[in-house]
Write an enzyme that holds these catalytic residues in place. Structure first.
Site: not given
Length: 617
Positions: A85, A159, A183
């Site tokens: 990420k 997210s 997330s």
């Protein structure tokens, strides 16, 4: 958002390990195929490895292999491609947190990335996210919304949207996300994959762009629970560079009890999504049929704590985390993210302390409510929304997604998001198991069984769990536990078994010793106890193996009276484990009961003899 098919789509850790064992010189060619297959138009990727960066990693990995004498034993992730990420640093690569104006080039790997690369893993790209990890939707990015892998009209969840997407499509073997409010779980539920949200502080946050430092966790996405658990253990380490890093206290159980008890919220909200409600009820039925006892509990404190994360002073922590770009260049931020962060300015220091006192009170209530349960089971998300719907209500619908996630980190709990079914509309549905801190391994042990029982497709790859990946045998020995063989009064149902269970010990299996052990009934012991002695003319003796938390092992041993003690036993299959042994001097007054093959059979013989004597009296 599709990518070209390769022979390695959907490869799991075991597949990569077997591949390199059979083709040890294929590192460059295999990874080259993987990288070249990635689409230039796939916005799940924000940055993909260059040819030079890939070669640098391969050279470093080959050097690690040479240091280990060419063996792959110390490199369990040798050549395994993974995604990161883009709020987690990779040395020499940009980190943007999905905000171009914020972008910087990382000087070193985040600790988790460094740990994984030290075990042989190869970073092939960084992934899209809700800007500054603020959102559960996957749409708050200037690089575009990452769409659902099953239906592009729907959101991917966030997210950690990009990490979930590339993993669900089998482009990588695992991916790293982060989880502050869900997330690392919501995108897993929306994309039919596993999301492991570890205990806070187990995986270091050093090198991670903070969202809320008190609650941030690096999370793991994988196609299987086994892979997620293995990656988490390899990524984890205490890190003095992270002020919130913690040392595992080694007190948690290795697995759940043989008859698990799960708490279920007494009031469930699905916001009108009947398919989500139907899917969760099906999951509860499957849990019940597998032997899980379900008990409804008051969900009020969980809901109250969840609401604190975005509707209380805690949002000010995001304001602090975003920092100068919010004050100096607010126009560079996503409008929804900017408005959320701006809300933090509405709170005072006094408000923050009141919020912390309330958090502590609610967290204590939550942990007390979960005492006596192996886990809390909830829908990973109560509903899912289309991209069009999300444009209309970006804040409200995001809040709905966090109904069963937002409280977890605030209450210092760990969680495991699991696929549970495919809905009638073809979208995935998932459940999440939530337990006290450091119970990650127990959740994973149950999750392995759950995933094996359902035979769902893995992500969006179309593949199913292979038999050789299912890990159907006994749990592997954990470095956080001591595996002990018990032979007498500590066996299941015997008088001293409580000395194990009260210390969170878990029964692993029943097996036998090697064939050179003798079993004796010791004289003048209460309750009656056997003595196990290695001797010629012995036999295979039945024992039970139990995993005791490492921190509880010493106090267990302290309760063992002479002439018994703990030594090392040899099992029939060649394994060595800790187990009960007896000092030879006690054998002189003992009775040889080896012929019974185990203590339980001898005790049953005594009961039968006593009953016959009483009936004949």
């Amino acid at each position: 958002m599709t990518s070209a098919s390769t022979p390695y789509i959907g490869f799991q850790l075991r597949d990569w390990q077997q591949h390199y064992q059979s083709a040890p010189d294929s590192l460059r060619s295999a990874l080259g195929i993987v990288v070249n297959s990635l689409s230039d138009h796939d916005n799940a990727w924000l940055y993909r490895v260059s040819a030079d960066q890939l070669e640098d990693q391969i050279v470093q990995l080959e050097a690690l292999r040479q240091q280990s004498g060419g063996s792959l034993d110390d490199l369990p992730l040798f050549g395994v491609p993974f995604a990161v990420k883009d709020n987690i640093d990779v040395a020499g690569w940009p980190t943007s947190a999905a905000c171009p104006a914020f972008t910087y080039v990382a000087q070193q790997d985040a600790t988790v990335v460094a740990n994984l690369r030290a075990k042989g893993a190869i970073v092939i790209g960084k992934t899209n996210l809700d800007q500054f990890a603020t959102g559960l939707v996957g749409t708050r990015s200037p690089f575009g919304a990452v769409t659902n892998t099953f239906n592009p009209d729907y959101v991917s969840g966030g997210s950690s949207s990009g990490s979930a997407s590339v993993l669900a499509r089998g482009l990588v073997a695992f991916s790293l996300g982060t989880d502050t409010a869900g997330s690392g779980r919501v995108p897993a539920g929306f994309n039919n994959i596993v999301g492991l949200k570890p205990t806070k502080g187990w995986l270091s946050n050093h090198g991670v762009v903070p969202a809320c430092r008190l609650n941030d966790c690096v999370s793991i996405f994988a196609l299987t629970v086994s892979d997620a658990w293995q990656v988490a253990r390899l990524a984890a380490s205490y890190d003095a560079e992270d002020a919130y890093s913690r040392v595992n206290p080694h007190t948690a159980p290795a697995a759940m009890s043989s008859q698990p008890r799960f708490a279920v919220p007494d009031s469930l909200e699905f916001f009108g999504d009947s398919q989500a409600e139907k899917a969760f009820q099906l999951a509860l039925e499957n849990l019940s049929s597998s032997g899980v006892t379900l008990v409804k509990i008051d969900f009020t404190p969980f809901k109250a704590l969840a609401e604190q994360l975005y509707y209380g002073a805690w949002v000010a922590e995001r304001t602090v985390a975003v920092g100068k770009i919010f004050t100096d260049s607010p126009e560079a931020m996503d409008p929804v993210v900017r408005n959320i962060v701006a809300n933090g300015l509405n709170y005072t220091a006094c408000d923050a302390w009141r919020a912390e006192y309330l958090r502590a009170e609610l967290a204590q209530q939550i942990n007390q409510a979960l005492a006596g349960f192996d886990a809390l089971v909830v829908p990973t998300s109560p509903t899912i929304r289309t991209l069009q719907e999300m444009e209309q209500e970006p804040v409200l619908y995001n809040s709905q997604f966090g109904t069963y996630t937002n409280f977890t980190n605030l209450a210092d709990l760990c969680a495991l998001a699991l696929p549970s079914s495919l809905r009638d509309d073809g979208l995935p549905a998932g459940i999440t198991l939530i337990a006290p801190a450091w119970h990650d391994g127990a959740l994973a042990a149950f999750g392995r069984q759950w995933q094996r029982s359902l035979s769902l497709p893995l992500g969006a790859t179309g593949k199913t769990l292979n038999a050789d990946h299912a890990m159907t045998g006994p749990m592997p020995v954990s470095r956080d536990h001591v595996r002990v063989a018990v032979v007498g009064a500590h066996l299941t149902g015997m008088p001293l078994n409580f000395q194990l269970t009260q210390r969170n010990a878990v029964r692993v299996e029943q097996t036998r010793t090697a064939s050179d052990y003798k079993l004796y009934a010791l004289a003048n012991t209460q309750p009656p106890k056997p003595g196990l002695v290695k001797a010629e003319g012995g036999s295979n003796i039945i024992v039970e193996l139990w995993d005791i938390p490492l921190a509880r092992f010493g106090e267990f041993v302290a309760e063992i009276p002479a002439p018994l003690g703990i030594g090392t036993l040899q099992l029939a299959d060649g394994r060595s484990v800790k187990g009960f042994i007896c000092e030879p001097w006690a054998i002189a007054s003992a009775s040889d009961v080896t012929s019974f093959g185990g203590w339980r059979s001898y005790v049953e013989h005594l009961k039968s003899t006593a009953s016959s004597t009483a009936n004949n009296a």
